[in-house]
Design a protein around this motif. Structure first.
Motif, short mmCIF file in Angstrom:
data_model
loop_
_atom_site.label_atom_id
_atom_site.label_comp_id
_atom_site.label_asym_id
_atom_site.label_seq_id
_atom_site.Cartn_x
_atom_site.Cartn_y
_atom_site.Cartn_z
N VAL A 327 3.74 15.42 -4.96
CA VAL A 327 4.52 14.37 -4.29
C VAL A 327 5.23 14.93 -3.06
N GLU A 328 5.85 16.09 -3.20
CA GLU A 328 6.57 16.67 -2.06
C GLU A 328 5.61 17.03 -0.93
N GLU A 329 4.44 17.57 -1.29
CA GLU A 329 3.45 17.89 -0.28
C GLU A 329 3.01 16.62 0.45
N ALA A 330 2.85 15.53 -0.29
CA ALA A 330 2.45 14.26 0.33
C ALA A 330 3.51 13.78 1.32
N ARG A 331 4.76 13.93 0.94
CA ARG A 331 5.84 13.45 1.81
C ARG A 331 6.00 14.32 3.05
N ASP A 332 5.46 15.54 3.00
CA ASP A 332 5.55 16.43 4.15
C ASP A 332 4.44 16.20 5.18
N VAL A 333 3.46 15.36 4.84
CA VAL A 333 2.38 15.07 5.81
C VAL A 333 2.99 14.36 7.02
N SER A 334 2.50 14.68 8.21
CA SER A 334 3.04 14.10 9.43
C SER A 334 2.88 12.58 9.44
N CYS A 335 3.86 11.91 10.00
CA CYS A 335 3.87 10.45 10.20
C CYS A 335 4.13 9.66 8.91
N ILE A 336 4.39 10.32 7.79
CA ILE A 336 4.57 9.59 6.54
C ILE A 336 5.95 8.93 6.49
N HIS A 337 5.94 7.66 6.14
CA HIS A 337 7.18 6.90 5.98
C HIS A 337 7.63 6.86 4.53
N ASP A 338 6.66 6.75 3.60
CA ASP A 338 7.01 6.62 2.19
C ASP A 338 5.84 7.03 1.33
N VAL A 339 6.13 7.65 0.19
CA VAL A 339 5.14 7.92 -0.86
C VAL A 339 5.73 7.37 -2.14
N HIS A 340 4.95 6.54 -2.83
CA HIS A 340 5.48 5.87 -4.02
C HIS A 340 4.48 6.01 -5.16
N ILE A 341 4.95 6.49 -6.31
CA ILE A 341 4.12 6.64 -7.49
C ILE A 341 4.21 5.37 -8.34
N LEU A 342 3.06 4.79 -8.64
CA LEU A 342 3.01 3.54 -9.41
C LEU A 342 2.76 3.79 -10.90
N LYS A 343 2.04 4.85 -11.23
CA LYS A 343 1.76 5.19 -12.62
C LYS A 343 2.39 6.53 -12.94
N ASN A 344 3.33 6.51 -13.88
CA ASN A 344 4.12 7.70 -14.18
C ASN A 344 3.78 8.25 -15.56
N GLU A 345 4.39 9.36 -15.88
CA GLU A 345 4.14 10.02 -17.17
C GLU A 345 4.33 9.05 -18.33
N GLY A 346 3.32 9.00 -19.19
CA GLY A 346 3.37 8.11 -20.36
C GLY A 346 2.67 6.79 -20.16
N ASP A 347 2.38 6.41 -18.92
CA ASP A 347 1.68 5.15 -18.67
C ASP A 347 0.24 5.24 -19.17
N VAL A 348 -0.23 4.16 -19.77
CA VAL A 348 -1.58 4.10 -20.33
C VAL A 348 -2.49 3.34 -19.36
N LEU A 349 -3.63 3.94 -19.03
CA LEU A 349 -4.60 3.33 -18.13
C LEU A 349 -5.81 2.88 -18.94
N GLY A 350 -6.20 1.62 -18.75
CA GLY A 350 -7.34 1.08 -19.49
C GLY A 350 -8.63 1.16 -18.70
N ASN A 351 -9.69 0.56 -19.25
CA ASN A 351 -11.00 0.58 -18.62
C ASN A 351 -11.13 -0.46 -17.51
N VAL A 352 -10.49 -1.62 -17.69
CA VAL A 352 -10.59 -2.69 -16.71
C VAL A 352 -9.70 -2.35 -15.52
N LYS A 353 -10.29 -2.34 -14.32
CA LYS A 353 -9.55 -1.95 -13.13
C LYS A 353 -9.27 -3.15 -12.24
N ASN A 354 -8.06 -3.17 -11.67
CA ASN A 354 -7.69 -4.19 -10.70
C ASN A 354 -6.56 -3.62 -9.84
#
Length: 394
Positions: A327-354
């Motif tokens: 995350v910190e490396e992503a925020r250090d990329v030039s021109c970046i305004h925001d980096v936001h994580i949508l799936k965090n530790e413990g979140d369950v990901l299923g087979n159906v994608k959307n």
């Protein structure tokens, strides 16, 4: 503006922010009937009369229209909400008004899909008539792939429980080939203004949106054709107020409409607009709902030396998120305004994608679309999702 706010919302979507922000938070079950929504609103209205109603997401716009009709408050008519939500009704209105000739039929069987193809040809798109978030969209390239597509579509049907009033009837229409755009417009008293035109990027197989850039790189002639088409569509659909988000394909025969919505664009598009043009569409929408004219604050599309782009981490494998790094490396990329994580530790990901299963996004601003997009993509490439097999058994 001094308004006291009551939130009516399905229980699974209540957040701590809601509890602190609103005077009242009324949670209703996912299975709540239209009558329950109306009766709850009417009860509150008797105790503390409402002066305005806002339906800010598609999941509650039908209920908002019903409540508005009962309480005699301004909102889109129920017929308009249904016409926008149910894509075959929208298609038919645009065909009847000679705005967009793209056909669409509700289908139930292989034979009905093949009959549509016999009239309009392959490839086709099979999608839910009232779905959202790029759920269940499938491309049918030939008669040999119809049965497979139909089977895959059934996998998405249980997901309809995520959406109020969604039934996931199957809609088939021609596959429109070309660059995809969305038009962010705003209406007041039946007049329309285009605020921005967004370039869109999607996964080739799932059609899940993975990136956007504002403004889209278009010639003035093409932009004018798109604007004219959208204005015609909004008028034909009787959308008289508020924001709209209309998806467009630039085909060889000219721009064609995919669908439209009586809401702001998702995927942080309002934030991109604010970064590029300095326009706060959320604020303008709220002010209009509360009875203020905002027409004077809606500029036409203007040239700008700033571009903004968003890029997503998509198509994560099923399992349980164990860790997210970089995350910190992503925020250090030039021109970046925001980096936001949508799936965090413990979140369950299923087979159906959307669109609701994407893992993270990065927003960048730069002096050109290419630079903004490359920075946003570079930031997402810094992110690593450690995903373990889900040990829970159904």
């Amino acid at each position: 503006m001094g308004a006291r706010l009551t939130l009516m919302i399905n229980i699974p979507y209540i957040t701590q922010e809601d509890i602190h922000m609103y005077e009242r938070v009324i949670g209703l079950p996912i299975a709540a009937t239209d009558e329950e929504w109306i009766e709850v609103a009417a009860l509150i209205n008797r105790i503390d009369p409402f002066i305005a109603l806002g339906g800010f997401s598609e999941g509650v716009q039908r209920q908002t229209a019903l409540i508005a009709r009962v309480l005699d408050l301004p909102f889109h008519r129920l017929e308009i909400v249904d016409m926008v939500a149910r894509k075959e009704l929208m298609r038919q209105r645009l065909v009847d008004a000679e705005v967009d000739p793209t056909p669409a039929h509700i289908v139930q069987t292989n034979e009905e899909i093949k009959a549509f193809a016999a009239e309009y040809g392959y490839p086709l798109i099979l999608k839910p008539n009232d779905g959202r978030g790029s759920t269940g969209i499938l491309r049918i390239s030939s008669a040999d792939t119809v049965a497979v597509a139909l089977t895959r579509f059934q996998e998405f049907t249980p997901q309809s429980a995520l959406f109020s009033n969604a039934h996931f009837d199957m809609l088939v229409e021609p596959y429109l080939q070309g660059d995809e755009l969305s038009v962010e417009a705003f209406s007041e008293n039946g007049k329309h203004k285009v605020i921005a035109i967004t370039q869109k990027f999607k996964e080739a197989d799932t059609f899940i949106e993975i990136g956007h850039c504002i403004p889209a790189s278009l010639t003035p002639q093409v932009a004018s054709k798109i604007e004219h088409l959208v204005f015609q569509a909004l008028t034909a659909l009787e959308i008289a107020s508020g924001p709209s988000h209309t998806e467009i394909i630039l085909t060889d025969a000219g721009p064609r409409i995919v669908e439209t919505h009586i809401r702001l664009g998702g995927d942080c598009i309002p934030e991109l607009i604010q970064l590029v043009y300095g326009i706060d569409l959320l604020d303008l929408w709220a002010r209009q709902v509360l009875g203020e004219s905002v027409w004077h604050a809606l500029p036409e599309v203007v040239s700008t030396h700033t571009c903004a782009a968003i890029w997503y981490v998509s198509l994560l494998p099923p399992g349980v998120v164990k860790n997210v790094s970089g995350v910190e490396e992503a925020r250090d990329v030039s021109c970046i305004h925001d980096v936001h994580i949508l799936k965090n530790e413990g979140d369950v990901l299923g087979n159906v994608k959307n669109s609701f299963t994407r893992g993270a996004y990065a927003i960048a601003t730069a002096s050109s679309p290419d630079k903004a997009l490359s920075s946003a993509r570079m930031a997402t490439e810094c992110l690593t999702f450690e995903i373990a097999e889900n040990e829970e058994k159904e």
